[in-house]
Design a protein around this motif. Structure first.
Motif, PDB file in Angstrom:
ATOM      1  N   VAL A   1       0.796  -1.142  -0.003  1.00  0.00           N
ATOM      2  CA  VAL A   1      -0.132  -0.065  -0.031  1.00  0.00           C
ATOM      3  C   VAL A   1       0.776   1.359   0.091  1.00  0.00           C
ATOM      4  CG1 VAL A   1      -1.527   1.261   1.553  1.00  0.00           C
ATOM      5  CG2 VAL A   1      -1.843  -1.156   1.308  1.00  0.00           C
ATOM      6  N   ALA A   2       1.981   1.381   0.855  1.00  0.00           N
ATOM      7  CA  ALA A   2       3.021   2.301   0.894  1.00  0.00           C
ATOM      8  C   ALA A   2       3.530   2.620  -0.610  1.00  0.00           C
ATOM      9  CB  ALA A   2       3.881   2.338   1.955  1.00  0.00           C
ATOM     10  N   SER A   3       3.869   1.441  -1.203  1.00  0.00           N
ATOM     11  CA  SER A   3       4.616   1.798  -2.419  1.00  0.00           C
ATOM     12  C   SER A   3       3.717   2.161  -3.494  1.00  0.00           C
ATOM     13  CB  SER A   3       5.083   0.016  -3.088  1.00  0.00           C
ATOM     14  OG  SER A   3       6.054  -0.344  -1.951  1.00  0.00           O
TER      15      SER A   3
ATOM     16  N   SER B   1       8.756  -7.612  -8.087  1.00  0.00           N
ATOM     17  CA  SER B   1       8.363  -7.097  -6.615  1.00  0.00           C
ATOM     18  C   SER B   1       7.340  -6.069  -6.587  1.00  0.00           C
ATOM     19  CB  SER B   1       9.626  -6.442  -6.311  1.00  0.00           C
ATOM     20  OG  SER B   1      10.195  -5.407  -7.157  1.00  0.00           O
ATOM     21  N   GLY B   2       6.343  -6.001  -7.964  1.00  0.00           N
ATOM     22  CA  GLY B   2       5.222  -5.104  -7.841  1.00  0.00           C
ATOM     23  C   GLY B   2       5.805  -3.664  -7.840  1.00  0.00           C
ATOM     24  N   PRO B   3       4.936  -3.092  -6.768  1.00  0.00           N
ATOM     25  CA  PRO B   3       5.172  -1.519  -6.788  1.00  0.00           C
ATOM     26  C   PRO B   3       6.277  -1.572  -5.796  1.00  0.00           C
ATOM     27  CG  PRO B   3       3.215  -2.298  -5.307  1.00  0.00           C
ATOM     28  CD  PRO B   3       3.553  -3.537  -6.313  1.00  0.00           C
ATOM     29  N   ALA B   4       6.718  -2.146  -5.016  1.00  0.00           N
ATOM     30  CA  ALA B   4       7.755  -2.162  -4.083  1.00  0.00           C
ATOM     31  C   ALA B   4       9.285  -2.074  -4.790  1.00  0.00           C
ATOM     32  CB  ALA B   4       7.865  -3.294  -3.212  1.00  0.00           C
ATOM     33  N   SER B   5       9.156  -2.071  -6.023  1.00  0.00           N
ATOM     34  CA  SER B   5      10.292  -2.167  -6.857  1.00  0.00           C
ATOM     35  C   SER B   5      10.511  -0.475  -7.022  1.00  0.00           C
ATOM     36  CB  SER B   5      10.251  -2.490  -8.276  1.00  0.00           C
ATOM     37  OG  SER B   5      11.352  -2.377  -9.084  1.00  0.00           O
ATOM     38  N   VAL B   6       9.720   0.423  -6.557  1.00  0.00           N
ATOM     39  CA  VAL B   6       9.906   1.827  -6.597  1.00  0.00           C
ATOM     40  C   VAL B   6      11.066   2.204  -5.763  1.00  0.00           C
ATOM     41  CG1 VAL B   6       8.246   2.386  -4.852  1.00  0.00           C
ATOM     42  CG2 VAL B   6       8.553   3.938  -6.770  1.00  0.00           C
ATOM     43  N   TRP B   7      10.953   1.826  -4.435  1.00  0.00           N
ATOM     44  CA  TRP B   7      12.248   2.183  -3.439  1.00  0.00           C
ATOM     45  C   TRP B   7      13.549   2.121  -3.930  1.00  0.00           C
ATOM     46  CZ3 TRP B   7       9.440   4.863  -0.598  1.00  0.00           C
ATOM     47  CH2 TRP B   7       8.067   4.593  -0.074  1.00  0.00           C
ATOM     48  N   PRO B   8      14.010   0.936  -4.397  1.00  0.00           N
ATOM     49  CA  PRO B   8      15.358   1.211  -4.889  1.00  0.00           C
ATOM     50  C   PRO B   8      15.555   1.967  -6.265  1.00  0.00           C
ATOM     51  CG  PRO B   8      14.565  -0.902  -5.432  1.00  0.00           C
ATOM     52  CD  PRO B   8      13.522  -0.430  -4.553  1.00  0.00           C
TER      53      PRO B   8
ATOM     54  N   LEU C   1      13.307   7.486 -15.058  1.00  0.00           N
ATOM     55  CA  LEU C   1      12.174   6.643 -14.381  1.00  0.00           C
ATOM     56  C   LEU C   1      10.618   7.615 -14.461  1.00  0.00           C
ATOM     57  CD1 LEU C   1      11.464   4.928 -12.063  1.00  0.00           C
ATOM     58  CD2 LEU C   1      11.928   6.739 -10.415  1.00  0.00           C
ATOM     59  N   LEU C   2       9.746   6.607 -14.889  1.00  0.00           N
ATOM     60  CA  LEU C   2       8.370   7.076 -15.136  1.00  0.00           C
ATOM     61  C   LEU C   2       7.364   6.063 -14.312  1.00  0.00           C
ATOM     62  CD1 LEU C   2       8.130   7.273 -18.898  1.00  0.00           C
ATOM     63  CD2 LEU C   2       8.644   9.248 -17.402  1.00  0.00           C
TER      64      LEU C   2
ATOM     65  N   THR D   1       4.073  -2.840 -14.131  1.00  0.00           N
ATOM     66  CA  THR D   1       2.656  -2.218 -14.214  1.00  0.00           C
ATOM     67  C   THR D   1       2.862  -0.847 -13.661  1.00  0.00           C
ATOM     68  OG1 THR D   1       1.658  -4.242 -14.126  1.00  0.00           O
ATOM     69  CG2 THR D   1       0.292  -2.543 -13.066  1.00  0.00           C
ATOM     70  N   TYR D   2       3.772  -0.800 -12.758  1.00  0.00           N
ATOM     71  CA  TYR D   2       3.859   0.451 -12.124  1.00  0.00           C
ATOM     72  C   TYR D   2       5.043   1.444 -12.203  1.00  0.00           C
ATOM     73  CZ  TYR D   2       1.288  -2.940  -9.195  1.00  0.00           C
ATOM     74  OH  TYR D   2       0.140  -3.720  -8.741  1.00  0.00           O
ATOM     75  N   MET D   3       5.940   0.995 -13.113  1.00  0.00           N
ATOM     76  CA  MET D   3       6.824   1.868 -13.427  1.00  0.00           C
ATOM     77  C   MET D   3       7.617   1.361 -14.699  1.00  0.00           C
ATOM     78  SD  MET D   3       9.566   0.859 -10.345  1.00  0.00           S
ATOM     79  CE  MET D   3      11.284   1.282 -11.297  1.00  0.00           C
ATOM     80  N   ASN D   4       8.311   2.318 -15.363  1.00  0.00           N
ATOM     81  CA  ASN D   4       9.200   2.041 -16.503  1.00  0.00           C
ATOM     82  C   ASN D   4      10.503   2.976 -16.174  1.00  0.00           C
ATOM     83  OD1 ASN D   4       6.831   1.901 -19.261  1.00  0.00           O
ATOM     84  ND2 ASN D   4       7.619   0.340 -17.685  1.00  0.00           N
ATOM     85  N   ILE D   5      11.573   2.454 -16.404  1.00  0.00           N
ATOM     86  CA  ILE D   5      12.950   2.854 -16.627  1.00  0.00           C
ATOM     87  C   ILE D   5      13.245   2.890 -17.843  1.00  0.00           C
ATOM     88  CG2 ILE D   5      15.518   3.007 -15.785  1.00  0.00           C
ATOM     89  CD1 ILE D   5      14.389   1.452 -13.228  1.00  0.00           C
ATOM     90  N   LEU D   6      13.400   4.135 -18.614  1.00  0.00           N
ATOM     91  CA  LEU D   6      14.224   3.944 -20.012  1.00  0.00           C
ATOM     92  C   LEU D   6      15.562   4.771 -20.201  1.00  0.00           C
ATOM     93  CD1 LEU D   6      10.936   6.051 -21.674  1.00  0.00           C
ATOM     94  CD2 LEU D   6      11.250   3.541 -21.177  1.00  0.00           C
ATOM     95  N   HIS D   7      16.183   4.092 -20.940  1.00  0.00           N
ATOM     96  CA  HIS D   7      17.505   4.483 -21.080  1.00  0.00           C
ATOM     97  C   HIS D   7      17.922   4.872 -22.568  1.00  0.00           C
ATOM     98  CE1 HIS D   7      21.977   3.473 -22.404  1.00  0.00           C
ATOM     99  NE2 HIS D   7      21.760   4.199 -21.183  1.00  0.00           N
TER     100      HIS D   7
END
Length: 259
Positions: free
Chosen positions: A16-18, A194-201, A216-217, A250-256
């Motif tokens: 939920v926090a993520s 890791s779902g939305p929890a991947s946002v922290w790292p 980071l999007l 589903t929650y974030m994309n990292i583009l390079h």
């Protein structure tokens, strides 16, 4: 056994926090290149090049949702109809339906059914010919920016990887004008699921992203990703439902930036 419920409560709290962190930060990203920003001089014509119907919903939805929120014109080029199981016609229509969720007009969607680019793990896609077809779409739609898979292709699918190599090769040719290309970064298996929890790292590393031409999007509306994937009814089986819930894509994309 008394430890089970505290662990469940902890996992739910992190989840939920993520999600809250992602949705609250999506409108003020820590790094935002000018071409994606609403402060840029003009809205861009962005081409998303993907291999199969449902790639847009499973992998690129945070990018699509963000670009739409900034007013850019999103065009989709799908290289195949996804006919590996004989469902090509159905999957083509499902892609159109999914794109209504993302508010991408049908005239900005091109789905190829070329004999040399059929869906399949054992089908090798010729990079130079594929690059020519991608270049045709760039010219027709006056594209400024191309987004596609990276060299691993997120899932490792050979068709995803061939699309990447075709775009990369094309960017190294003498194009008539400057076009930017960005690739979706493939994550480790742990972070991928890791779902939305991947946002922290990702947030911890975000300060260095701009220096490395990375972006980071965050997805301001994860439910829209789920709803779009739901339109791919022929693919909407139990393990893909779990994928959309637990996948960090589903929650974030990292583009390079491809250079």
């Amino acid at each position: 056994m008394g430890w089970i419920w505290p662990c469940v409560a902890l996992i739910l709290s992190i989840w939920v926090a993520s999600v809250w962190r992602i949705t609250s930060l999506s409108s003020r990203l820590p790094s935002k290149p000018l071409f994606l920003s609403s402060r840029s001089e003009k809205r861009k014509n962005v081409l998303l090049v993907m291999a199969h119907p449902d790639d847009e919903s499973m992998f690129f939805s945070p990018t699509i949702i963000y670009l739409a929120s900034e007013g850019h014109r999103i065009h989709l080029l799908c290289i195949s109809v996804g006919n590996a199981d004989g469902l090509g016609r159905t999957r083509k229509q499902e892609l159109y339906h999914a794109c209504t969720i993302f508010e991408i007009p049908r005239e900005q969607i091109q789905i190829l059914d070329h004999q040399n680019f059929q869906d399949g793990f054992h089908n090798k896609w010729e990079h130079n010919l594929l690059g020519q077809l991608i270049n045709d779409s760039i010219a027709i739609w006056n594209i400024d920016t191309v987004i596609t898979f990276d060299k691993y292709g997120v899932s490792g699918h050979p068709n995803h990887r061939d699309v990447h190599h075709a775009v990369r090769n094309l960017m190294h040719e003498n194009l008539p004008r400057e076009i930017e290309a960005w690739e979706l970064i493939s994550m480790s298996i742990f972070r991928k699921y890791s779902g939305p929890a991947s946002v922290w790292p990702s947030l911890l590393c975000s300060s260095s992203y701009q220096k490395r031409d990375m972006l980071l999007l965050l997805n301001s509306n994860p439910y829209k990703s789920y709803h779009a994937m739901e339109k791919h009814k022929s693919q909407w089986v139990w393990f893909r439902k779990l994928f959309v819930v637990f996948s960090s894509y589903t929650y974030m994309n990292i583009l390079h930036k491809i250079s």
